[in-house]
Motif scaffolding. Structure first.
Motif, PDB file in Angstrom:
ATOM      1  N   ALA A 161       0.856  -1.201   0.184  1.00 15.25           N
ATOM      2  CA  ALA A 161      -0.042  -0.143   0.044  1.00 15.25           C
ATOM      3  C   ALA A 161       0.884   1.315  -0.072  1.00 15.25           C
ATOM      4  N   LEU A 162       1.910   1.290   0.922  1.00 17.03           N
ATOM      5  CA  LEU A 162       2.612   2.509   0.808  1.00 17.03           C
ATOM      6  C   LEU A 162       3.733   2.667  -0.459  1.00 17.03           C
ATOM      7  N   ASP A 163       4.121   1.453  -0.936  1.00 15.95           N
ATOM      8  CA  ASP A 163       5.130   1.524  -2.021  1.00 15.95           C
ATOM      9  C   ASP A 163       4.286   1.862  -3.600  1.00 15.95           C
ATOM     10  N   THR A 164       2.882   1.466  -3.504  1.00 18.01           N
ATOM     11  CA  THR A 164       2.257   1.943  -4.630  1.00 18.01           C
ATOM     12  C   THR A 164       1.287   3.173  -4.562  1.00 18.01           C
ATOM     13  N   ALA A 165       1.504   3.843  -3.318  1.00 22.10           N
ATOM     14  CA  ALA A 165       0.471   5.259  -3.305  1.00 22.10           C
ATOM     15  C   ALA A 165       1.029   5.884  -4.247  1.00 22.10           C
ATOM     16  N   SER A 166      -0.124   6.506  -4.573  1.00 25.43           N
ATOM     17  CA  SER A 166       0.138   7.573  -5.804  1.00 25.43           C
ATOM     18  C   SER A 166      -0.958   8.804  -6.000  1.00 25.43           C
ATOM     19  N   GLY A 167      -0.709   9.768  -6.646  1.00 22.37           N
ATOM     20  CA  GLY A 167      -1.482  10.964  -6.791  1.00 22.37           C
ATOM     21  C   GLY A 167      -2.806  10.273  -7.788  1.00 22.37           C
ATOM     22  N   GLY A 168      -3.480  11.268  -8.245  1.00 23.52           N
ATOM     23  CA  GLY A 168      -4.473  10.730  -9.246  1.00 23.52           C
ATOM     24  C   GLY A 168      -5.797  10.076  -8.719  1.00 23.52           C
ATOM     25  N   PRO A 169      -6.622   9.617  -9.546  1.00 22.26           N
ATOM     26  CA  PRO A 169      -7.715   8.976  -8.702  1.00 22.26           C
ATOM     27  C   PRO A 169      -7.833   7.995  -7.835  1.00 22.26           C
ATOM     28  N   VAL A 170      -8.730   8.000  -6.843  1.00 22.26           N
ATOM     29  CA  VAL A 170      -8.482   7.050  -5.674  1.00 22.26           C
ATOM     30  C   VAL A 170      -9.741   6.025  -5.822  1.00 22.26           C
ATOM     31  N   ALA A 171      -9.261   4.892  -5.859  1.00 21.64           N
ATOM     32  CA  ALA A 171     -10.154   3.511  -5.880  1.00 21.64           C
ATOM     33  C   ALA A 171     -11.038   3.804  -4.464  1.00 21.64           C
ATOM     34  N   GLU A 172     -12.277   3.562  -4.738  1.00 20.94           N
ATOM     35  CA  GLU A 172     -13.520   3.646  -3.513  1.00 20.94           C
ATOM     36  C   GLU A 172     -14.180   2.519  -3.504  1.00 20.94           C
ATOM     37  N   GLY A 173     -14.888   2.367  -2.345  1.00 19.67           N
ATOM     38  CA  GLY A 173     -15.858   0.954  -2.243  1.00 19.67           C
ATOM     39  C   GLY A 173     -14.953   0.056  -1.640  1.00 19.67           C
ATOM     40  N   CYS A 174     -15.094  -1.196  -2.258  1.00 24.06           N
ATOM     41  CA  CYS A 174     -14.570  -2.441  -1.490  1.00 24.06           C
ATOM     42  C   CYS A 174     -12.975  -2.642  -1.787  1.00 24.06           C
ATOM     43  N   VAL A 175     -12.208  -1.780  -1.293  1.00 19.79           N
ATOM     44  CA  VAL A 175     -10.846  -1.635  -1.683  1.00 19.79           C
ATOM     45  C   VAL A 175     -10.140  -1.469  -0.291  1.00 19.79           C
ATOM     46  N   GLY A 176      -8.824  -1.953  -0.376  1.00 18.53           N
ATOM     47  CA  GLY A 176      -8.079  -1.651   1.007  1.00 18.53           C
ATOM     48  C   GLY A 176      -8.685  -1.733   2.286  1.00 18.53           C
TER      49      GLY A 176
END
Length: 360
Positions: A161-176
């Motif tokens: 999660a930390l290494d792939t953190a990025s700007g741009g659109p954020v996935a929502e709902g059933c994620v993470g």
């Protein structure tokens, strides 16, 4: 601002955000993505842990840049109801600084996640001589849909999660961290939104991200939607317990005291969505700033539009978390239904019902 006409109900086959459905909350402009990543320097990463049918969990990272013990961000925290495990809150409140990313996860995995965050931070450039570190990890209980006792979130998930953190659109709902969460009787999860308020002639961005997992009765645009509003497609029998973790980021130059005031409004905003704030609910907000210390501070008297922006943003982020989520059957065969979009729009388009009032 007058609410625009709502579109005709769709087939419900796709999951869309509130604004895609014509549901507009507040009058302030949103950022380009209507997400916490509209705040410069803020990144988000998810790691989803799913093993059908028993595990629906994960971790979500909100990463300001820069952040570390040598480059802390000003921050404030507010506890609406303290039935939760927000690791790192005492030092954050005492010093008013955030020195790690904010991670969100499942209740019984929070402690492993905190340890993994410490290990990741100690390997960052500039942390070679660090002897003290305050990891900040929040949690919600996803035990309705996931085998929470298995503590499935591990170091490799945190690092992903930390290494792939990025700007741009954020996935929502059933994620993470939202993979197994439920709010207001429907499947929920991660939601985000942003606003660009004008503070005494200066425009700043405020972004919010929620991990929604709380009880109550859904309320949208001031209208309470009872279980009867959805008929057979209505919410599952919901516990009044639950929690919500809220992260607020802003590029407005605020100090820790002012950011604590912002965090309070974030928790207050849950009432707009129908939250019950029950005995067993852990309702927390963390607000941090990304502005450089050289920026001219915002006066307290000018904070009103920012407070309103956060209230609107949290309300919309919770709704986005519901609209993005999909029906999930998990541990023990328990099912959390998705919020039915067609019936939602029908209810919002119908004239409000006002019970008759009689006087003696």
């Amino acid at each position: 601002m007058e609410q625009p006409p709502l579109p005709r109900p769709s087939s419900g086959a796709d999951r869309r955000r509130a604004r895609d459905l014509g549901i507009v909350i507040g009058s302030a402009d949103t950022g380009p993505l209507n997400a916490i990543t509209d705040v410069p320097g803020v990144r988000v990463g998810h790691s989803t842990v799913r093993r059908e049918p028993d595990v629906h969990s994960g971790v979500t990272a909100v990463v300001p840049h820069p952040v570390g013990p040598r480059t802390p961000r000003p921050a404030g925290v507010f506890t609406g109801n303290g039935y939760g495990k927000l690791i790192g809150t005492t030092q954050l409140a005492e010093l008013g600084t955030l020195e790690t990313p904010v991670l969100l996860t499942s209740t019984l995995s929070a402690f492993r996640v905190a340890d993994a965050l410490v290990g990741w931070m100690l390997q960052r450039p500039g942390c070679e001589e660090v002897l003290s570190l305050n990891p900040v990890v929040g949690e919600c209980n996803d035990g309705l849909l996931s085998d929470i006792r298995a503590r499935p979130v591990r170091e490799e998930h945190v690092r992903a999660a930390l290494d792939t953190a990025s700007g741009g659109p954020v996935a929502e709902g059933c994620v993470g961290a939202g993979t197994g969460t439920v709010a207001l009787g429907f499947k929920a999860g991660i939601g985000t939104a942003s606003r660009v308020p004008d503070l005494a002639g200066r425009r700043f961005t405020a972004g919010v991200l929620v991990q929604a997992n709380f009880g109550g009765t859904l309320r949208i645009l001031g209208r309470t939607l009872t279980p009867a509003s959805f008929g057979a497609d209505g919410p599952a029998p919901a516990s009044v317990a639950g929690s919500c973790m809220i992260v607020v980021a802003t590029d407005a130059p605020l100090d820790a005291r002012q950011l604590t005031r912002v965090a309070r409004r974030a928790v207050f905003a849950l009432a707009r969505t129908g939250a019950s704030y029950s005995h067993g609910s852990g309702d927390y907000a963390i607000a941090f700033g990304t502005a450089s210390a050289s920026g001219a501070p915002v006066a307290d008297a000018d904070l009103g539009p920012l407070f309103e922006a956060v209230l609107d943003g949290v309300e919309e982020a919770v709704l986005n978390s519901l609209l993005a989520a999909t029906t999930t059957t998990g541990f023990g065969g328990r099912t959390a239904p998705a919020l039915p979009v067609d019936l939602l729009l029908e209810n919002l388009a119908a004239p409000p019902h006002h019970p008759s009032v009689t006087t003696g």
